[in-house]
Design an enzyme around this catalytic site. Structure first.
Site, short mmCIF file in Angstrom:
data_model
loop_
_atom_site.label_atom_id
_atom_site.label_comp_id
_atom_site.label_asym_id
_atom_site.label_seq_id
_atom_site.Cartn_x
_atom_site.Cartn_y
_atom_site.Cartn_z
N HIS A 1 0.73 -1.13 0.20
CA HIS A 1 0.18 -0.07 0.20
C HIS A 1 0.98 1.20 0.05
O HIS A 1 0.41 2.30 0.28
CB HIS A 1 -1.03 0.08 1.29
CG HIS A 1 -2.20 1.00 1.25
ND1 HIS A 1 -2.24 1.91 2.06
CD2 HIS A 1 -3.19 1.01 0.54
CE1 HIS A 1 -3.44 2.55 1.80
NE2 HIS A 1 -3.90 2.05 0.72
N LYS B 1 3.17 4.55 -1.09
CA LYS B 1 3.34 5.41 -2.15
C LYS B 1 4.51 5.89 -2.13
O LYS B 1 4.56 7.03 -1.51
CB LYS B 1 2.22 6.25 -2.45
CG LYS B 1 0.76 5.68 -2.51
CD LYS B 1 -0.05 5.52 -1.24
CE LYS B 1 -1.43 5.08 -1.41
NZ LYS B 1 -1.84 4.47 -0.09
N ASP C 1 17.35 10.46 -7.61
CA ASP C 1 18.60 10.47 -7.26
C ASP C 1 19.16 10.21 -6.01
O ASP C 1 20.32 10.68 -5.55
CB ASP C 1 18.99 11.85 -7.83
CG ASP C 1 19.01 12.02 -9.26
OD1 ASP C 1 18.88 10.95 -9.95
OD2 ASP C 1 19.16 13.10 -9.99
N HIS D 1 -8.93 11.66 1.84
CA HIS D 1 -8.08 10.52 1.67
C HIS D 1 -6.83 10.70 2.62
O HIS D 1 -5.95 9.80 2.41
CB HIS D 1 -7.79 10.09 0.14
CG HIS D 1 -7.20 8.88 -0.13
ND1 HIS D 1 -5.98 8.74 -0.49
CD2 HIS D 1 -7.70 7.37 0.03
CE1 HIS D 1 -5.55 7.40 -0.56
NE2 HIS D 1 -6.74 6.81 -0.33
N LYS E 1 -3.91 10.75 5.55
CA LYS E 1 -3.74 9.86 6.67
C LYS E 1 -2.78 10.68 7.35
O LYS E 1 -1.50 10.71 7.15
CB LYS E 1 -2.96 8.49 6.03
CG LYS E 1 -3.84 7.79 5.14
CD LYS E 1 -3.19 7.66 3.82
CE LYS E 1 -3.99 6.79 2.79
NZ LYS E 1 -5.13 6.56 2.86
N ASP F 1 -0.67 17.65 19.95
CA ASP F 1 -0.07 19.00 20.54
C ASP F 1 0.57 19.93 19.58
O ASP F 1 1.11 20.97 20.09
CB ASP F 1 0.86 18.65 21.67
CG ASP F 1 0.15 17.74 22.78
OD1 ASP F 1 -1.10 17.82 22.92
OD2 ASP F 1 0.99 17.34 23.69
#
Length: 483
Positions: free
Chosen positions: A225, A227, A232, A401, A403, A408
């Site tokens: 999952h 991404k 370089d 979408h 995450k 704090d």
């Protein structure tokens, strides 16, 4: 031999297979008690179907050494980890931001359990939509000199997919080493011919856990999952945005797509590169290593970052443990953004305790779901928290979408892992843990901006929901560990 004798022998064989599987689940695989009982019930009540389900969904990958790495490389990396652990134990580290010092035990936990080095020469840029992210990424790709490493869960053959592919083909023709790793389950609609131009130009492509037999994949339940993009060995991208027009807000079903993605420049990129190397070597059986992929350079920032990865090949759920530790350390606020909220008991308990301690807990999920069963299960878990004063926000501008977890306004994490059991136990995930008031404060401000596009799910609304909604929530909650 009579038909009745054949049927009896088959039934004995099925019984024997079930006994062997039961012994495996109970005594050999040493699963958690809830999972053990669940599989025993499946094997008891569905003796034939249960066997097939176990083969597809029941493997315990933590008992298998999946990743391959040269012994000298592993020893060198472990020595670096041990050196930093020693520095922590002797209190010899200095911090660019005092918030890092406050969360030293979290840093040490990630270092010890996930072998995640702490680096603080990083520059961090935040993207909140796909268009800005891909504009920056493709511009970065065009300037690549040595290598381009991409890993995406979902890849579509659409506008942005072809634009990205065209860029990679050009770079491969220029002599840049281009590698593209994708997940065949997440990208199930992608035809294998999509990558032909890249392969012809000299690029390399690999699928993670592909089906060796058409329409049959015994690892279908375990998805990569992540991404990740690395250019370089100096610039990296990590977050929630896959390759598809919907991530640019071009799908009329979802409209505006609200996501969170990071551009990193600094030593944290080496950790991303290490994870990519492991995933690529596993998926392709074409190993690459070498100093050229880990160039020596000084990052241009001062942000403290750890890259933490987890997956079903590991006994410990490192990203989930990081979430829990962050929540336990909260003094003022715990702000969560996630498309799916299906916590296990340990994470739900941490959130409950934070709320009961007077911490301001806010959880934001999309008002319009992409997976309805997951959405109803999420509503069930959120409903438990409402009486404790947790504020539940439903994002209405488009699809949320992102995450992200911010504590704090001092420490935060952004990455690929959702707040659900699948991300914790079944998926291969990576998150950036960020120890910097400026970056965490910016993520908190973004959350506040998003609140203007939310409506609050109140306790009264939850208690007065229709009976059909209650039934949906109860059923989907039972299924939530496998959603």
């Amino acid at each position: 031999m009579s038909l009745s004798s054949i049927a009896q022998n088959i039934s004995y064989l099925i019984l024997l297979i079930n006994i062997i599987l039961a012994v495996s689940v109970i005594f050999i695989e040493r699963r958690n008690v809830g999972v053990t009982w669940a599989w025993l019930m499946v094997l008891l009540f569905l003796p034939v179907v249960g066997f097939a389900l176990y083969l597809l969904f029941g493997q315990n990958l933590s008992r298998i050494k999946l990743y391959k790495i040269k012994k000298e490389t592993e020893e060198r990396f472990r020595s670096i980890i041990e050196r930093q652990r020693k520095q922590f134990r002797q209190h010899r580290l200095t911090y660019n931001d005092d918030s890092a010092a406050e969360y030293e035990d979290l840093i040490y936990m990630n270092l010890s359990s996930a072998m995640s080095l702490y680096t603080q020469d990083n520059d961090v840029r935040i993207f909140t939509d796909g268009q800005a992210k891909f504009d920056a990424l493709i511009d970065e790709l065009e300037r690549a000199k040595h290598h381009i490493h991409l890993m995406y869960y979902i890849v579509h053959d659409d506008g942005i997919g072809r634009k990205l592919l065209d860029c990679l083909v050009r770079k491969a023709n220029e002599g840049v080493a281009v590698r593209f790793l994708y997940d065949p389950i997440g990208s199930h609609r992608l035809h294998s011919r999509f990558f032909e131009p890249l392969v012809k130009a000299g690029g390399e492509v690999a699928a993670f856990f592909p089906s060796r037999i058409p329409y049959l994949n015994f690892r279908v339940n375990y998805r990569n999952h992540r991404k990740i993009a690395i250019i370089d060995g100096k610039v990296g991208y990590i977050g929630g945005i896959n390759v598809g027009d919907e991530y640019l807000g071009l799908d009329p079903k979802f409209g505006y797509w609200r996501d969170t993605h990071l551009r990193l420049q600094g030593s944290a990129v080496k950790q991303l590169q290490s994870q990519y190397l492991l995933d690529w070597n596993l998926a392709s059986n074409r190993m690459f290593e070498g100093e050229a992929y880990f160039p020596d350079f000084k990052g241009g920032g001062q942000v403290g970052v750890q890259i933490v990865s987890s997956g079903p090949d590991q006994e410990m759920e490192q990203i989930k443990n990081g979430y829990i530790r962050m929540i336990h350390l909260a003094k003022e606020s715990v702000w969560i953004q996630t498309p799916y909220f299906i916590p296990d008991e340990s994470l739900q308990s941490a959130i409950r305790l934070a709320a009961l301690s007077g911490v301001d807990v806010k959880i934001m999920i999309p008002a319009r779901p992409d997976h309805k069963m997951v959405y109803w299960a999420s509503r069930s878990y959120l409903g438990e928290l409402l009486p404790l004063g947790v504020q539940c926000l439903l994002y209405e501008k488009g699809f949320l979408h992102a995450k992200a977890l911010v504590i704090d306004g001092k420490v935060a994490t952004v990455g690929t892992a959702n707040f659900d059991i699948r991300s914790f136990k079944l998926n291969f995930e990576s998150n950036a843990f960020i120890y910097d008031r400026s970056v965490a404060g910016r993520l908190k401000s973004i959350f506040e901006e998003d609140m203007a596009h939310c409506r609050e799910l109140t306790l009264a609304e939850h208690l007065n929901r229709p009976r059909l909604h209650r039934i949906r929530e109860s059923v989907t909650r039972l299924l939530s560990p496998i959603l």
